[in-house]
Design a protein around this motif. Structure first.
Motif, short mmCIF file in Angstrom:
data_model
loop_
_atom_site.label_atom_id
_atom_site.label_comp_id
_atom_site.label_asym_id
_atom_site.label_seq_id
_atom_site.Cartn_x
_atom_site.Cartn_y
_atom_site.Cartn_z
N HIS A 131 0.83 -1.20 0.00
CA HIS A 131 0.00 0.00 0.00
C HIS A 131 0.88 1.26 0.00
O HIS A 131 0.59 2.22 -0.72
N HIS A 134 2.26 1.65 -3.53
CA HIS A 134 1.18 2.03 -4.44
C HIS A 134 0.83 3.51 -4.28
O HIS A 134 0.61 4.22 -5.26
N THR A 135 0.81 3.98 -3.05
CA THR A 135 0.41 5.35 -2.76
C THR A 135 1.53 6.36 -3.02
O THR A 135 1.26 7.49 -3.43
#
Length: 161
Positions: A131, A134-135
Motif C-alpha cells: 500500500h 502504491h500510494t
C-alpha cells in the motif's frame, strides 16, 4: 551521505536475509563482499538494535552501515552499505515506523538517477508495504528526480542468498 563519483555502467548488488548480522557478518564478508566487491550490500533481518555500536561490522572499502533498527527487541531490521566512491544519498522518507524500508538516490555515469529501495516485508505487516508503494512511489520518483527504480529484499519467508 553523498559521495562524489557516479557508478560504472552497471550496478552490482548483494541482498542477504542475514538472520542475525552479528553472527553472520563473517560469512557475508568472506563469501560475498570480498570475492564479488558489489556496489551495494543490503541485509535484512539484521536483528540489530540501538545498543549495537554504529561502527559494528564495517567492511573495508565500503561506507558504514546505514541501519533501520528496532527500538524494542532484537528482530527484523535493515542494514545497507555502499562501495566507497559511489555517488549515493540516503533519503529521509516519511513513513510509518513499523515499515521496514530504506531509500537511497544513486547517480549513474550518464547522470541518471536511481531510486533504490531496500525492503523487508515480514508477514505480520500484511499489505502495508505494498500500500505504501502504491500510494507513494510516483511521488518519490518525482520528488527525488529519479528516472529508474530498483527494489531489493527477500520475499516473506525466504532463506537468504
Amino acid at each position: 551521505m553523498t559521495t562524489n563519483q557516479p557508478m560504472q555502467k552497471k550496478l552490482t548488488l548483494i541482498s542477504d536475509n542475514a538472520r542475525g548480522l552479528q553472527t553472520n557478518i563473517g560469512d557475508l564478508i568472506h563469501s560475498y563482499a570480498i570475492p564479488y566487491t558489489p556496489d551495494v550490500i543490503a541485509t535484512v533481518e539484521t536483528f540489530l538494535n540501538p545498543t549495537i555500536p554504529t561502527n559494528f561490522g564495517h567492511i573495508q572499502g565500503y561506507s558504514g552501515w546505514h541501519r533501520r533498527d528496532h527500538a524494542n527487541g532484537t528482530f527484523g531490521g535493515i542494514a545497507v552499505c555502499f562501495r566507497e566512491g559511489l555517488a549515493v544519498e540516503a533519503l529521509d522518507v516519511d513513513m510509518d515506523r513499523h515499515l521496514e524500508l530504506m531509500f537511497f538516490r544513486l547517480w549513474t555515469r550518464q547522470c541518471d538517477t536511481i531510486l533504490l529501495c531496500i525492503r523487508y516485508h515480514p508477514k505480520w505487516q500484511g499489505s502495508d508495504p505494498i500500500h505504501f508503494f502504491h500510494t507513494n512511489l510516483d511521488t518519490l520518483l518525482l520528488q527525488h528526480s529519479c528516472k529508474h527504480l530498483v527494489v531489493i529484499g527477500p520475499a516473506p519467508g525466504s532463506k537468504g542468498f
